[in-house]
Design a protein around this motif. Sequence first.
Motif, mmCIF file in Angstrom:
data_model
loop_
_atom_site.group_PDB
_atom_site.id
_atom_site.type_symbol
_atom_site.label_atom_id
_atom_site.label_comp_id
_atom_site.label_asym_id
_atom_site.label_seq_id
_atom_site.Cartn_x
_atom_site.Cartn_y
_atom_site.Cartn_z
ATOM 1 N N LEU A 8 0.828 -1.204 0.000
ATOM 2 C CA LEU A 8 0.000 0.000 0.000
ATOM 3 C C LEU A 8 0.866 1.259 0.000
ATOM 4 O O LEU A 8 0.596 2.212 -0.735
ATOM 5 C CB LEU A 8 -0.943 -0.012 1.203
ATOM 6 C CG LEU A 8 -1.932 1.141 1.305
ATOM 7 C CD1 LEU A 8 -2.857 1.179 0.090
ATOM 8 C CD2 LEU A 8 -2.747 1.024 2.588
ATOM 9 N N MET A 39 0.882 4.196 -2.793
ATOM 10 C CA MET A 39 0.533 5.571 -2.434
ATOM 11 C C MET A 39 1.681 6.549 -2.620
ATOM 12 O O MET A 39 1.473 7.676 -3.042
ATOM 13 C CB MET A 39 0.065 5.613 -0.970
ATOM 14 C CG MET A 39 -1.283 4.993 -0.749
ATOM 15 S SD MET A 39 -1.730 4.888 1.008
ATOM 16 C CE MET A 39 -1.469 6.548 1.575
ATOM 17 N N ARG A 58 3.119 8.636 11.625
ATOM 18 C CA ARG A 58 2.124 9.482 10.953
ATOM 19 C C ARG A 58 2.644 10.896 10.730
ATOM 20 O O ARG A 58 1.876 11.856 10.776
ATOM 21 C CB ARG A 58 0.824 9.541 11.752
ATOM 22 C CG ARG A 58 0.112 8.237 11.903
ATOM 23 C CD ARG A 58 -1.170 8.436 12.716
ATOM 24 N NE ARG A 58 -1.938 7.226 12.812
ATOM 25 C CZ ARG A 58 -1.876 6.397 13.837
ATOM 26 N NH1 ARG A 58 -1.076 6.638 14.831
ATOM 27 N NH2 ARG A 58 -2.618 5.303 13.842
ATOM 28 N N HIS A 82 -5.995 7.417 5.251
ATOM 29 C CA HIS A 82 -5.092 6.523 4.523
ATOM 30 C C HIS A 82 -3.738 6.418 5.207
ATOM 31 O O HIS A 82 -3.132 5.356 5.235
ATOM 32 C CB HIS A 82 -4.949 6.971 3.064
ATOM 33 C CG HIS A 82 -4.423 8.353 2.893
ATOM 34 N ND1 HIS A 82 -5.179 9.464 3.175
ATOM 35 C CD2 HIS A 82 -3.217 8.798 2.503
ATOM 36 C CE1 HIS A 82 -4.447 10.553 2.946
ATOM 37 N NE2 HIS A 82 -3.259 10.180 2.549
ATOM 38 N N LEU A 103 -4.151 4.148 8.233
ATOM 39 C CA LEU A 103 -4.129 2.745 7.822
ATOM 40 C C LEU A 103 -2.690 2.273 7.626
ATOM 41 O O LEU A 103 -2.292 1.222 8.128
ATOM 42 C CB LEU A 103 -4.936 2.548 6.538
ATOM 43 C CG LEU A 103 -4.865 1.165 5.889
ATOM 44 C CD1 LEU A 103 -5.335 0.074 6.841
ATOM 45 C CD2 LEU A 103 -5.671 1.152 4.599
ATOM 46 N N LEU A 104 -1.886 3.066 6.916
ATOM 47 C CA LEU A 104 -0.475 2.706 6.716
ATOM 48 C C LEU A 104 0.245 2.567 8.047
ATOM 49 O O LEU A 104 0.988 1.612 8.256
ATOM 50 C CB LEU A 104 0.238 3.770 5.881
ATOM 51 C CG LEU A 104 0.191 3.611 4.388
ATOM 52 C CD1 LEU A 104 0.966 4.746 3.715
ATOM 53 C CD2 LEU A 104 0.731 2.286 3.951
ATOM 54 N N CYS A 128 -9.247 -4.056 9.680
ATOM 55 C CA CYS A 128 -8.994 -3.008 8.682
ATOM 56 C C CYS A 128 -10.239 -2.756 7.846
ATOM 57 O O CYS A 128 -10.567 -1.600 7.553
ATOM 58 C CB CYS A 128 -7.840 -3.402 7.764
ATOM 59 S SG CYS A 128 -6.234 -3.286 8.538
ATOM 60 N N TYR A 176 -11.579 0.940 8.276
ATOM 61 C CA TYR A 176 -11.266 1.766 7.102
ATOM 62 C C TYR A 176 -12.194 1.451 5.935
ATOM 63 O O TYR A 176 -11.802 1.563 4.774
ATOM 64 C CB TYR A 176 -9.802 1.558 6.704
ATOM 65 C CG TYR A 176 -8.850 1.972 7.802
ATOM 66 C CD1 TYR A 176 -8.621 3.311 8.083
ATOM 67 C CD2 TYR A 176 -8.204 1.016 8.563
ATOM 68 C CE1 TYR A 176 -7.769 3.695 9.091
ATOM 69 C CE2 TYR A 176 -7.328 1.388 9.579
ATOM 70 C CZ TYR A 176 -7.128 2.733 9.835
ATOM 71 O OH TYR A 176 -6.271 3.093 10.842
ATOM 72 N N LEU A 200 -12.331 3.672 2.922
ATOM 73 C CA LEU A 200 -11.170 3.698 2.026
ATOM 74 C C LEU A 200 -11.092 2.479 1.129
ATOM 75 O O LEU A 200 -10.449 2.507 0.090
ATOM 76 C CB LEU A 200 -9.872 3.758 2.831
ATOM 77 C CG LEU A 200 -9.624 4.957 3.718
ATOM 78 C CD1 LEU A 200 -8.336 4.753 4.495
ATOM 79 C CD2 LEU A 200 -9.560 6.216 2.898
ATOM 80 N N LEU A 201 -11.681 1.395 1.588
ATOM 81 C CA LEU A 201 -11.485 0.113 0.919
ATOM 82 C C LEU A 201 -12.743 -0.377 0.233
ATOM 83 O O LEU A 201 -13.819 -0.355 0.803
ATOM 84 C CB LEU A 201 -11.037 -0.933 1.951
ATOM 85 C CG LEU A 201 -9.826 -0.556 2.794
ATOM 86 C CD1 LEU A 201 -9.666 -1.546 3.919
ATOM 87 C CD2 LEU A 201 -8.589 -0.512 1.940
#
Length: 125
Positions: free
Chosen positions: A61, A65, A85, A92, A95-96, A113, A117, A120-121
């Motif tokens: 991911l 990104m 972060r 996003h 999540l990473l 996840c 999230y 996002l998914l």
Amino acid sequence: TLTLIDFGLAGPAQDCKAFCGTPPYIAPEVDEAPDAHALFVLPDRVAYGPPADMYAAGLVLAELMIGLGPRVLKSSGMLLNLRRRSLAAGAHMDLLSDLLQRSPKRRPAADECLQKYASLLTVRS
């Protein structure tokens, strides 16, 4: 569209003791084990499981990104910034950060996840 494929290494989500995978994407707990690079499975090797796969998913991911592969991320110190972060804000990046935690106990499972999230998914089968 992103398509994930299995090259025959996948197995049951039990604890694994074999050293396998693409080296740059291997989770810290696998790569840093004392006997990590032995060519055979040792009976007392520390087992790893699904959290190692979630770490690899985080690296994929991040590569999608940011556009940098795991070797560059690890050697440049950017991986640490992703965990903290400090590169950017937003879901996003959260999540990473979650996926790239060094401790496997701190990484979320796939179903976590998907719940946390979901915005996002999008998952299609």
